[in-house]
Structures are given as C-alpha cells and as structure tokens.
Scaffold this motif. Structure first.
Motif, PDB file in Angstrom:
ATOM      1  N   PHE A 258      45.865  30.044  10.358  1.00 33.59           N
ATOM      2  CA  PHE A 258      44.626  29.923  10.518  1.00 33.59           C
ATOM      3  C   PHE A 258      43.961  28.677  10.930  1.00 33.59           C
ATOM      4  O   PHE A 258      42.898  28.389  11.322  1.00 33.59           O
ATOM      5  N   GLY A 259      45.009  27.638  10.935  1.00 29.34           N
ATOM      6  CA  GLY A 259      44.630  26.285  11.493  1.00 29.34           C
ATOM      7  C   GLY A 259      44.204  25.618  10.200  1.00 29.34           C
ATOM      8  O   GLY A 259      43.870  25.997   9.067  1.00 29.34           O
ATOM      9  N   GLY A 260      44.101  24.358  10.320  1.00 29.18           N
ATOM     10  CA  GLY A 260      43.305  23.428   9.219  1.00 29.18           C
ATOM     11  C   GLY A 260      43.392  22.242   9.559  1.00 29.18           C
ATOM     12  O   GLY A 260      43.721  21.792  10.808  1.00 29.18           O
ATOM     13  N   VAL A 261      42.564  21.334   8.405  1.00 27.92           N
ATOM     14  CA  VAL A 261      42.498  19.981   8.814  1.00 27.92           C
ATOM     15  C   VAL A 261      43.871  19.269   9.029  1.00 27.92           C
ATOM     16  O   VAL A 261      43.955  18.280   9.775  1.00 27.92           O
ATOM     17  N   THR A 262      44.520  19.359   8.068  1.00 24.71           N
ATOM     18  CA  THR A 262      45.924  18.612   8.354  1.00 24.71           C
ATOM     19  C   THR A 262      46.654  19.011   9.533  1.00 24.71           C
ATOM     20  O   THR A 262      47.095  18.063  10.230  1.00 24.71           O
ATOM     21  N   ARG A 263      46.881  20.331   9.913  1.00 24.27           N
ATOM     22  CA  ARG A 263      47.378  20.570  11.063  1.00 24.27           C
ATOM     23  C   ARG A 263      46.752  20.116  12.185  1.00 24.27           C
ATOM     24  O   ARG A 263      47.415  19.351  13.069  1.00 24.27           O
ATOM     25  N   THR A 264      45.450  19.799  12.371  1.00 21.58           N
ATOM     26  CA  THR A 264      44.784  19.295  13.390  1.00 21.58           C
ATOM     27  C   THR A 264      45.033  17.692  13.349  1.00 21.58           C
ATOM     28  O   THR A 264      45.333  17.351  14.481  1.00 21.58           O
ATOM     29  N   MET A 265      44.975  17.142  12.484  1.00 21.29           N
ATOM     30  CA  MET A 265      45.136  15.589  12.308  1.00 21.29           C
ATOM     31  C   MET A 265      46.514  15.260  12.842  1.00 21.29           C
ATOM     32  O   MET A 265      46.737  14.424  13.170  1.00 21.29           O
ATOM     33  N   LEU A 266      47.570  16.163  12.339  1.00 27.92           N
ATOM     34  CA  LEU A 266      48.941  15.732  12.720  1.00 27.92           C
ATOM     35  C   LEU A 266      48.971  16.041  14.180  1.00 27.92           C
ATOM     36  O   LEU A 266      50.011  15.408  14.654  1.00 27.92           O
ATOM     37  N   GLY A 267      48.336  16.884  14.882  1.00 30.49           N
ATOM     38  CA  GLY A 267      48.429  17.185  16.323  1.00 30.49           C
ATOM     39  C   GLY A 267      47.636  15.929  17.261  1.00 30.49           C
ATOM     40  O   GLY A 267      47.921  16.075  18.473  1.00 30.49           O
ATOM     41  N   GLU A 268      46.411  15.768  16.772  1.00 30.61           N
ATOM     42  CA  GLU A 268      45.618  14.958  17.698  1.00 30.61           C
ATOM     43  C   GLU A 268      45.126  13.699  17.499  1.00 30.61           C
ATOM     44  O   GLU A 268      44.182  13.240  17.795  1.00 30.61           O
ATOM     45  N   THR A 269      45.575  13.182  16.202  1.00 33.73           N
ATOM     46  CA  THR A 269      45.136  11.780  15.666  1.00 33.73           C
ATOM     47  C   THR A 269      45.292  10.758  16.766  1.00 33.73           C
ATOM     48  O   THR A 269      46.314  10.709  17.420  1.00 33.73           O
ATOM     49  N   ALA A 270      44.460  10.032  16.927  1.00 39.48           N
ATOM     50  CA  ALA A 270      44.611   8.551  17.658  1.00 39.48           C
ATOM     51  C   ALA A 270      44.621   7.395  16.746  1.00 39.48           C
ATOM     52  O   ALA A 270      45.019   6.160  17.407  1.00 39.48           O
ATOM     53  N   ILE A 271      44.585   7.405  15.359  1.00 42.94           N
ATOM     54  CA  ILE A 271      44.329   6.456  14.615  1.00 42.94           C
ATOM     55  C   ILE A 271      45.322   6.427  13.519  1.00 42.94           C
ATOM     56  O   ILE A 271      45.736   7.644  13.104  1.00 42.94           O
ATOM     57  N   PRO A 272      46.300   5.706  13.029  1.00 41.16           N
ATOM     58  CA  PRO A 272      47.332   5.819  12.159  1.00 41.16           C
ATOM     59  C   PRO A 272      46.827   6.494  10.762  1.00 41.16           C
ATOM     60  O   PRO A 272      45.645   6.153  10.206  1.00 41.16           O
ATOM     61  N   ILE A 273      47.390   7.497  10.338  1.00 40.04           N
ATOM     62  CA  ILE A 273      47.233   8.361   9.243  1.00 40.04           C
ATOM     63  C   ILE A 273      47.856   8.188   8.183  1.00 40.04           C
ATOM     64  O   ILE A 273      49.336   8.483   8.407  1.00 40.04           O
ATOM     65  N   LEU A 274      47.781   7.724   6.942  1.00 36.46           N
ATOM     66  CA  LEU A 274      48.568   8.044   5.623  1.00 36.46           C
ATOM     67  C   LEU A 274      48.218   9.181   5.135  1.00 36.46           C
ATOM     68  O   LEU A 274      47.041   9.411   4.527  1.00 36.46           O
ATOM     69  N   MET A 275      49.389   9.908   4.749  1.00 39.21           N
ATOM     70  CA  MET A 275      49.098  11.280   4.206  1.00 39.21           C
ATOM     71  C   MET A 275      49.974  11.150   2.957  1.00 39.21           C
ATOM     72  O   MET A 275      51.074  11.010   3.127  1.00 39.21           O
ATOM     73  N   ALA A 276      49.511  12.185   1.881  1.00 38.20           N
ATOM     74  CA  ALA A 276      50.152  12.286   0.748  1.00 38.20           C
ATOM     75  C   ALA A 276      49.955  13.611   0.259  1.00 38.20           C
ATOM     76  O   ALA A 276      48.914  14.328   0.500  1.00 38.20           O
ATOM     77  N   ARG A 277      50.907  14.167  -0.645  1.00 38.06           N
ATOM     78  CA  ARG A 277      50.632  15.605  -1.104  1.00 38.06           C
ATOM     79  C   ARG A 277      51.260  15.322  -2.810  1.00 38.06           C
ATOM     80  O   ARG A 277      52.254  14.832  -3.107  1.00 38.06           O
TER      81      ARG A 277
END
Length: 277
Positions: A258-277
């Motif tokens: 269905f897509g999601g915030v994580t998937r979109t951010m992984l594919g479209e970000t222009a700013i460095p992202i720190l992700m954790a789980r």
C-alpha cells in the motif's frame, strides 16, 4: 547516544565521494570508520553445459579480483583522511547479502547509506534490511547533492507516538542536544489518551527538554496530501539539516503493498534522514 563506530557500506563501483563523506562525518564525530565493500555473486548457471559453468566460474574470478582492487582503492582513499578506519571486502550471494551486512552492523553505532547505494534499488534494500532489521541499527540516508552533518543546526523529528519514532529519538539524543533547534513534527495528530495524549507532542517535547534540547512542537494538517510530502515540505520550510524518524511503523508487507511514509521517504528524500527501528 554518541556515534563512535560508523559503518559505511558501498559496492565495488561505489564513488570516492561517498567514502570522503563517510570520512568527513567520522572526523566530525571523532568516530572509527568501518567500510564494507560488497560484491554480489552472479547466480549459478541453469543447464548442464560445461562451457556455461566455465564462463560462470571465470566471472566469479573476475568479480573477486575487482572486489580486491576496489577494497584496496577504498583503503588508499580513506587513509588520506587521517582517521581510525578498517576496510573489508566481501563476496556474497545476493540472497545472503543482508545477513552479512547485518553481522557487521551489529558492531556499529550508525550505518551510512550514500548516493551510490541509494541509486541501486536491490542493493539499497539489502543494506536497509541488514541494518534496520537484522542488526536493528540506525541508518543515515545521504541523498545526492545533500550536505550531511552529525552536527546539524536544525532537526525535524517526525513524531507519531510509536515505538519506532521513540527509538529514533533516543538514538539521536546527543545529536539533537547540540542542535540549535529541534522541531517535533506531527501530521494530523489525534488528541486521544493512549496515543498522542491531550496535547499531541507535549510528552516527547518534555522528554527532549530534560536532555537540554531546544524543542518546538509543530502540528501540521495534511490537507489531503501524503504525510511524507508534508514532512518533506516542512523540512524545507524550516531549513532542516536532517530529518529523524522511525522506520516501518506498519509491517513491511503492508508498506510494500500500500505504500507508506517510510517507503516514500526512502525513495524521494532530498535531505539526510536518520532512521531507526
């Protein structure tokens, strides 16, 4: 927590700029740099012809030689940075790459994913799976043409009151404490008990403030837009140097379908992202 060991994963065709960025971040943080150069082995041939098997074996020999040359080049490149470092090259079957990467990520505080990896969908997936799910280590996504820093001045913390977001906040405490401002950002928050509370964002803001963090709570309406788009635009509006967020609040299967915030951010970000789980 402080980042004292940083793992940078790259392929045999990775760029020198990725290595230079990794070295710069380690110098900035006073951290040890561990570089993992990954070469994917071709799948075994299908059929019984000896000539096919010979071609396959010769290809593997060439791949190993290329991997050794790439690891040596990475060693030479990083040695100029005058930081503590180690370089390892691994030749792995595609189905085992995430496990091998995860084994190395266990001994790192942060895993860097640079532009050369982000541009390779399959390889990116392997690195993310190994880091986030195998080793449960935070990752820093570094898009092309971005300027990553482990001393950001303005941070956007994407908040949804889930455990994943809390984990990202904890992993980034020292980083956020040194920032000029941290914007706790909620999109369409529900003011209900057991979720965001009577005042969405107030609890996490108080938690961060006790760590000496200069925090502001931003509650944003989506107005029908995807949450990821709202977060990305707000990051631009506040001139954020980094986005901090939890990864995969829903199951990966659900996000894949269905897509999601994580998937979109992984594919479209222009700013460095720190992700954790």
């Amino acid at each position: 927590m402080p980042f004292k060991t940083i793992l940078a994963v790259t392929g045999v065709d990775g760029s020198d700029s990725d290595l230079q960025t990794a070295a710069d971040l380690c110098r900035q943080a006073g951290a040890h740099l561990s570089v993992l150069v990954v070469a994917m082995a071709p799948p075994p041939p299908i059929g019984e012809y000896a000539t096919v098997s010979t071609i396959w074996l010769e290809q593997r020999d060439r791949d190993r030689a290329k991997l050794e040359a790439s690891a040596n080049h990475a060693r030479e490149t990083v040695s100029r940075a005058e930081i503590s470092f180690e370089i390892e090259g691994i030749y792995v079957e595609a189905g085992a790459a995430d496990r091998e990467i995860g084994d190395r990520a266990l001994y790192a505080d942060l895993v860097l994913i640079g532009p050369s990896v982000l541009d390779q969908a399959d390889f990116k997936r392997q690195v993310i799976n190994g880091s986030l799910f195998q080793a449960t280590r935070p990752i820093l996504l570094i898009p092309t043409d971005s300027t990553p820093s482990l001393q950001p001045k303005t941070v956007l913390l994407a908040w949804d009151s889930r455990a994943e977001a809390a984990r990202a906040a904890r992993e980034s405490l020292e980083l956020m404490a040194k920032a000029t401002s941290v914007h706790v950002t909620l999109v369409d928050p529900e003011a209900v008990r057991g979720k965001n509370g009577a005042e969405p964002g107030a609890d996490v803001a108080a938690y961060l403030a006790r760590h000496g963090i200069n925090v502001t709570v931003d509650q944003l309406p989506s107005a029908g837009r995807p949450v990821a788009s709202v977060l990305q635009q707000h990051a631009v509006d506040i001139s954020a140097d980094m986005i901090v967020m939890g990864a995969y609040g829903h199951s990966r299967v659900r996000e894949l379908i269905f897509g999601g915030v994580t998937r979109t951010m992984l594919g479209e970000t222009a700013i460095p992202i720190l992700m954790a789980r």
